[in-house]
Design an enzyme around this catalytic site. Structure first.
Site, PDB file in Angstrom:
ATOM      1  N   CYS A  91      16.120   5.293  -3.658  1.00 33.63           N
ATOM      2  CA  CYS A  91      15.850   3.858  -3.773  1.00 33.63           C
ATOM      3  C   CYS A  91      16.314   3.271  -5.111  1.00 33.63           C
ATOM      4  CB  CYS A  91      14.367   3.572  -3.565  1.00 33.63           C
ATOM      5  SG  CYS A  91      13.793   4.037  -1.924  1.00 33.63           S
ATOM      6  N   HIS A 135      13.309  -3.698  -6.506  1.00 38.23           N
ATOM      7  CA  HIS A 135      13.454  -2.901  -5.285  1.00 38.23           C
ATOM      8  C   HIS A 135      12.374  -3.341  -4.308  1.00 38.23           C
ATOM      9  CE1 HIS A 135      13.747   0.212  -2.417  1.00 38.23           C
ATOM     10  NE2 HIS A 135      12.685   0.878  -2.825  1.00 38.23           N
ATOM     11  N   ASN A 145      12.151  -1.842   3.573  1.00 41.66           N
ATOM     12  CA  ASN A 145      12.709  -1.102   2.437  1.00 41.66           C
ATOM     13  C   ASN A 145      14.077  -0.545   2.852  1.00 41.66           C
ATOM     14  OD1 ASN A 145      13.371   0.738   0.445  1.00 41.66           O
ATOM     15  ND2 ASN A 145      11.345   1.687   0.360  1.00 41.66           N
TER      16      ASN A 145
HETATM   17  N1  ACO Z   1      -0.332   1.856  11.113  1.00 45.32           N
HETATM   18  C1  ACO Z   1      -1.657   2.048  11.145  1.00 45.32           C
HETATM   19  N2  ACO Z   1      -2.288   2.936  10.359  1.00 45.32           N
HETATM   20  C2  ACO Z   1      -1.543   3.651   9.514  1.00 45.32           C
HETATM   21  C3  ACO Z   1      -0.143   3.499   9.414  1.00 45.32           C
HETATM   22  C4  ACO Z   1       0.447   2.559  10.264  1.00 45.32           C
HETATM   23  N3  ACO Z   1       1.788   2.327  10.271  1.00 45.32           N
HETATM   24  N4  ACO Z   1       0.318   4.347   8.486  1.00 45.32           N
HETATM   25  C5  ACO Z   1      -0.736   4.995   7.984  1.00 45.32           C
HETATM   26  N5  ACO Z   1      -1.871   4.592   8.612  1.00 45.32           N
HETATM   27  C6  ACO Z   1      -3.240   5.046   8.396  1.00 45.32           C
HETATM   28  C7  ACO Z   1      -3.323   6.432   7.825  1.00 45.32           C
HETATM   29  O1  ACO Z   1      -3.186   7.406   8.851  1.00 45.32           O
HETATM   30  C8  ACO Z   1      -4.667   6.436   7.199  1.00 45.32           C
HETATM   31  O2  ACO Z   1      -5.635   6.639   8.205  1.00 45.32           O
HETATM   32  P1  ACO Z   1      -6.940   7.550   7.926  1.00 45.32           P
HETATM   33  O3  ACO Z   1      -7.651   6.812   6.814  1.00 45.32           O
HETATM   34  O4  ACO Z   1      -7.621   7.509   9.249  1.00 45.32           O
HETATM   35  O5  ACO Z   1      -6.390   8.869   7.508  1.00 45.32           O
HETATM   36  C9  ACO Z   1      -4.845   4.991   6.702  1.00 45.32           C
HETATM   37  O6  ACO Z   1      -3.861   4.221   7.431  1.00 45.32           O
HETATM   38  C10 ACO Z   1      -4.600   4.840   5.222  1.00 45.32           C
HETATM   39  O7  ACO Z   1      -3.382   5.529   4.896  1.00 45.32           O
HETATM   40  P2  ACO Z   1      -2.789   5.491   3.445  1.00 45.32           P
HETATM   41  O8  ACO Z   1      -1.479   6.198   3.451  1.00 45.32           O
HETATM   42  O9  ACO Z   1      -3.809   5.961   2.459  1.00 45.32           O
HETATM   43  O10 ACO Z   1      -2.585   3.927   3.299  1.00 45.32           O
HETATM   44  P3  ACO Z   1      -2.127   3.083   2.053  1.00 45.32           P
HETATM   45  O11 ACO Z   1      -3.042   1.961   1.831  1.00 45.32           O
HETATM   46  O12 ACO Z   1      -1.773   3.941   0.885  1.00 45.32           O
HETATM   47  O13 ACO Z   1      -0.765   2.430   2.594  1.00 45.32           O
HETATM   48  C11 ACO Z   1       1.605   2.814   2.426  1.00 45.32           C
HETATM   49  C12 ACO Z   1       0.288   3.267   3.005  1.00 45.32           C
HETATM   50  C13 ACO Z   1       1.918   1.433   2.970  1.00 45.32           C
HETATM   51  C14 ACO Z   1       2.695   3.789   2.795  1.00 45.32           C
HETATM   52  C15 ACO Z   1       1.466   2.732   0.904  1.00 45.32           C
HETATM   53  O14 ACO Z   1       0.917   3.898   0.388  1.00 45.32           O
HETATM   54  C16 ACO Z   1       2.783   2.484   0.240  1.00 45.32           C
HETATM   55  O15 ACO Z   1       3.420   1.481   0.422  1.00 45.32           O
HETATM   56  N6  ACO Z   1       3.198   3.405  -0.625  1.00 45.32           N
HETATM   57  C17 ACO Z   1       4.455   3.273  -1.322  1.00 45.32           C
HETATM   58  C18 ACO Z   1       5.413   4.085  -0.618  1.00 45.32           C
HETATM   59  C19 ACO Z   1       6.736   3.466  -0.564  1.00 45.32           C
HETATM   60  O16 ACO Z   1       6.944   2.281  -0.637  1.00 45.32           O
HETATM   61  N7  ACO Z   1       7.701   4.318  -0.418  1.00 45.32           N
HETATM   62  C20 ACO Z   1       9.037   3.902  -0.259  1.00 45.32           C
HETATM   63  C21 ACO Z   1       9.953   4.841  -0.877  1.00 45.32           C
HETATM   64  S1  ACO Z   1       9.705   4.965  -2.576  1.00 45.32           S
HETATM   65  C22 ACO Z   1       9.924   3.490  -3.090  1.00 45.32           C
HETATM   66  O17 ACO Z   1      10.722   2.828  -2.546  1.00 45.32           O
HETATM   67  C23 ACO Z   1       9.105   3.069  -4.227  1.00 45.32           C
END
Ligand code: ACO
Length: 322
Positions: A114, A249, A279
């Site tokens: 990224c 980004h 993304n």
């Molecule tokens: N739909 C519904 N529920 C979901 C989904 C979905 N698409 N994805 C995950 N969940 C659930 C999980 O299973 C979890 O359930 P549980 O509590 O029963 O186990 C719950 O939602 C919470 O999951 P988390 O992963 O803890 O949720 P979080 O609030 O952290 O959000 C997310 C997840 C959106 C991925 C967030 O962590 C994020 O954006 N992280 C940054 C990652 C990123 O952007 N990466 C891109 C590449 S690196 C970069 O570009 C910076």
């Protein structure tokens, strides 16, 4: 005479097919409301069968050249950032070179996921500043749809395909003049397990799928981006209030909001495309830049801060005067 890279053109390309969150919710245990609330993403563009990263890249490159009023024959360097090359080799940049009908100069890929566009920009900027290239094409292009596990709701909803490009031209560096003021790159390979693809030519002989511990990536992104943004400002003796546009980004609206908040920048000074593009990894910064330029928000003389963070971990920033 000291040289600087002037950004003389930019362009973008997005595949035709748009996939809304609701379409993903038909085959995954997810919902439009969950995706929008956690990420700000409403839809993403997905490349057609037979449409490759080099096709997206060449389309963005043509748009950037046209915007700059230049032809492919004027270019002497292509640096292309991608984590989704057409083939393991040759470099996608060389395929783009052929597609543009360009037979001289050098073309190669940079891989920093990224952060790839910031890395590619830094590499090309250094070529220009030492006089090894006069006119450079810098491209970020990805088809992440090809490396997603479409059964993993924690990752597949987050990404999209696209490409963006800029043209750099050597100009005399003048105080207060336009061009790239500085670039700042970092990496820390200890965190590979938090964001990676579980395949590759040397390890598994497969392409593999993206794997991510989203919550941990989020935490590191917020910390590292704040640090590198501070570093870029300090290196130029500037404070955040001098920034006209933050061009971040586009991983997640919450990460962008957090960076802007730390800088004290209002949302109106952040270019955000994540709602429509999701993304797009290395393509996200040049796609956002091209949109801001096209719609007239980014104007001559304004100060831009570009930043990104991605797998590796890698992260970086660039300060530029438009
Ligand atoms: N739909 C519904 N529920 C979901 C989904 C979905 N698409 N994805 C995950 N969940 C659930 C999980 O299973 C979890 O359930 P549980 O509590 O029963 O186990 C719950 O939602 C919470 O999951 P988390 O992963 O803890 O949720 P979080 O609030 O952290 O959000 C997310 C997840 C959106 C991925 C967030 O962590 C994020 O954006 N992280 C940054 C990652 C990123 O952007 N990466 C891109 C590449 S690196 C970069 O570009 C910076």
């Amino acid at each position: 005479m000291a040289l600087r890279s002037h950004i003389v053109g930019c362009g973008a390309y997005l595949p035709d097919r748009v996939v809304a969150n609701a379409e993903l919710a038909q085959s995954l245990d997810t919902s439009d409301a969950w995706i929008v609330e956690r990420t700000g993403i409403h839809q993403r563009h997905i490349a057609a069968a037979g449409e490759f990263t080099s096709d997206l890249a060449a389309a963005a490159a043509r748009a950037a050249l046209s915007h700059a009023g230049l032809a492919a024959g004027d270019i002497d360097l292509i640096v292309l950032a991608t984590a989704t090359p057409d083939r393991t080799f040759p470099a996608t940049a060389a395929r783009v070179q052929a597609k543009l009908g360009m037979t001289r100069g050098a073309a190669f890929d940079v891989q920093a996921v990224c952060s790839g566009f910031i890395y590619a920009l830094a590499v090309a900027d250094n070529f220009v500043r030492v006089g090894q290239a006069r006119t450079a094409l810098v491209i970020g292009a990805e088809t992440f749809s090809r490396i997603l596990d479409w059964t993993d709701r924690g990752t597949c909803v987050l990404f999209g395909d696209g490409a963006g490009a800029v043209v750099l031209r050597a100009t005399a560096a003048e105080p207060g003049g336009a061009g790239i003021l500085s670039t700042h790159l970092h990496s820390d390979g200890r965190y590979e397990d938090l964001l990676y693809v579980d395949g590759g030519p040397s390890s598994t002989q497969t392409v593999g799928h993206l794997r991510m511990v989203g919550r941990e990536v989020f935490r590191h992104a917020v910390t590292n981006l704040a640090a590198v943004v501070g570093e870029a400002l300090a290196a130029n003796g500037l404070t955040a209030d001098a920034i006209d546009w933050l061009v971040p980004h586009q991983a997640n609206q919450r990460i962008m909001d957090s960076t802007a908040r730390k800088l004290g920048l209002p949302a109106e000074r952040v270019i955000s495309t994540v709602a429509r593009h999701a993304n797009t990894s290395a393509a996200s910064v040049p796609l956002a830049l091209a949109e801001g330029v096209r719609d007239g928000r980014i104007r001559q003389g304004q100060l831009l801060l570009l930043e990104a963070m991605g797998g590796g971990f890698t992260w970086g920033a660039c300060l530029a005067r438009w």
